[in-house]
Motif scaffolding. Sequence first.
Motif, PDB file in Angstrom:
ATOM      1  N   ILE A 180       0.852  -1.186   0.000  1.00  0.00           N
ATOM      2  CA  ILE A 180       0.000   0.000   0.000  1.00  0.00           C
ATOM      3  C   ILE A 180       0.888   1.237   0.000  1.00  0.00           C
ATOM      4  O   ILE A 180       1.754   1.395   0.863  1.00  0.00           O
ATOM      5  CB  ILE A 180      -0.876   0.070   1.280  1.00  0.00           C
TER       6      ILE A 180
ATOM      7  N   CYS B 114      -2.851  -2.920   7.534  1.00  0.00           N
ATOM      8  CA  CYS B 114      -3.328  -1.634   7.043  1.00  0.00           C
ATOM      9  C   CYS B 114      -4.660  -1.300   7.687  1.00  0.00           C
ATOM     10  O   CYS B 114      -5.539  -2.151   7.803  1.00  0.00           O
ATOM     11  CB  CYS B 114      -3.499  -1.690   5.520  1.00  0.00           C
ATOM     12  N   VAL B 115      -4.803  -0.036   8.071  1.00  0.00           N
ATOM     13  CA  VAL B 115      -6.029   0.432   8.710  1.00  0.00           C
ATOM     14  C   VAL B 115      -7.223   0.293   7.770  1.00  0.00           C
ATOM     15  O   VAL B 115      -8.363   0.214   8.214  1.00  0.00           O
ATOM     16  CB  VAL B 115      -5.847   1.902   9.174  1.00  0.00           C
TER      17      VAL B 115
ATOM     18  N   TYR C 219      -0.297   3.233   8.415  1.00  0.00           N
ATOM     19  CA  TYR C 219      -0.450   4.640   8.004  1.00  0.00           C
ATOM     20  C   TYR C 219       0.049   5.631   9.047  1.00  0.00           C
ATOM     21  O   TYR C 219       0.220   6.811   8.736  1.00  0.00           O
ATOM     22  CB  TYR C 219      -1.922   4.943   7.643  1.00  0.00           C
TER      23      TYR C 219
HETATM   24 MO   LIG Z   1      -2.392   1.388   5.321  1.00  0.00          MO
END
Ligand SMILES: [Mo]
Length: 513
Positions: A228, A275-276, A363
């Motif tokens: 990502i 990943c969020v 993130y």
């Molecule tokens: Mo992410």
Amino acid sequence: MTTPRLSWGMAGLVAGLAGLAVGHATTRMLGVRLTPLESVAELVIRHTPGAVAHWVIDLVGTKDKPLLILLVTLGMLAFMLGAGRLAERAWWAPILLYLFMGGVAIVAVVDGDDQRAIAFVPVVAGVVTWIVTLSFLTEPMDRESVAPYSAEEGQTRRTLLLRAGFVVVAAVGTAITGDLLGRHRRHVEASRKLLNLPIKDRDVPSKVKLGVDGISRWKTPSASFYQIDTVIVVPAIEPKDWQLRIHGMVERDLVLSFQDLVDRELTEDWITLNCVSNTVGGDLIGNAWWSGVRIAPLLEEAGVHPDADAVLQTSDDGWTCGTPIAALTDDRNAMIAIGMNGEPLPLEHGFPARMIVPGLYGYVSACKWLVDIEVTRFDQIEAFWTSRGWSEEGPVKIASRIDVPGDGDELPVGSARVGGVAWIQHTGIKSVEYALDGGAWLPAEIGGVANHPGGEPNIDTWVQWAATVELEEGDHELRVRAISNSGEVQTGVEQEPPPDGSTGWHSVEFSAS
Ligand SMILES: [Mo]
Ligand SMILES: Nc1nc2c(c(=O)[nH]1)N[C@H]1C(S)=C(S)[C@@H](COP(=O)(O)O)O[C@H]1N2
């Protein structure tokens, strides 16, 4: 006066070349191995019957490959001319032809050795360029055919030539730029291969594996680790050109070269990164063996001001994230990673250095191509995702996933092994429970857990879970939930990923017969 056939043909050729140039440039920039043209050529090679191949090699010797590329190119030229001529009759006809050619290239990629989504980008970019450029070139001629007497003698031809000249220059420029960027990337790839880092790969500890067919491998191979980022072209940084600056609310700035980093004491650890944006049951998560330099001693060396509560990490590509200093200076293995699964970081995962912080979503912590760390305060910074509505802090939420069976699977009646993974990094999973057909929660087996940092596996990694269920004929539903070392039971309340991560139980529906 009507536009001569020649002009339509030329428009087709120029548009075709522009598409090939864009396909070529995107291939090189993205580090994809084959251009669409080369993919088609390899497709032809793979599917040429042996006898024919022998006959060709007898005929032309080792020139068979250049000959093939030449033939494919000539074929393309014919198609391009044809596309231009078709445009004279109906605007949509060349689009069909382009889509057909794009389709052949897609088949070639699917049939080839690289089916990553990124390998299809050059084909799509090329086809889009064909369509857009052809309509740009034929537009003056279309206008003329709508109002034949309004056009001044020669005017249309001049406009076409001007536009064609512009497209040719742009196409050549694009192809050259793509090549240069690609060449740079290949140099960096070569430097990466030559690096001899004092890091080791680690075998998967045997006790973490439950041996259920089809569940996620405990250690995620780098090549299939989710990726990502916000870049179109992955930064390619020579280690010798890289440096990291630590500054801001510190007593003294630190500037580190890659060699400085390698010369420090290295730490290595199993850490799961996620990943969020992952939805319940999603696959934006992976577990790897990371090698790097702990960030805590570096911050201590710089001398962090007592009022500072955050660092702003900046990537070579300009991306930023804000990370709590607390998470970088406590006992966890927050590190500037230079190795992943025993090799220098892959370019896609942040070569030559990126941050990895157990327990935080990517993130707010995992800056790739890291070049700058500013010690600061949360009330003074805005980072890339927090300025777009995501939470300032991003501790990982407890979650679990069913890998087998898959949604909609059909299983035989009788006993079946089911399983998947569960995680809450830096707290650790204590147990996992499953419920079949809305029944009671039952304890699942889990791969060995050590409830201390540094164990194998440790509280910073996911665990595999598994269970044996007895299936009667008919439809079934399976759900899973996890319980953390701190006693938190995963909530069934469903929440979408924004602003700080999804929640809810993963469930699958399947049938037995
Ligand atoms: Mo992410
Ligand atoms: N430079 C840069 N670093 C970044 C990002 C990015 O967009 N740019 N994305 C972050 C996000 S949202 C995640 S989840 C992780 C993903 O790391 P990976 O691609 O190595 O799996 O990287 C983080 N680091």
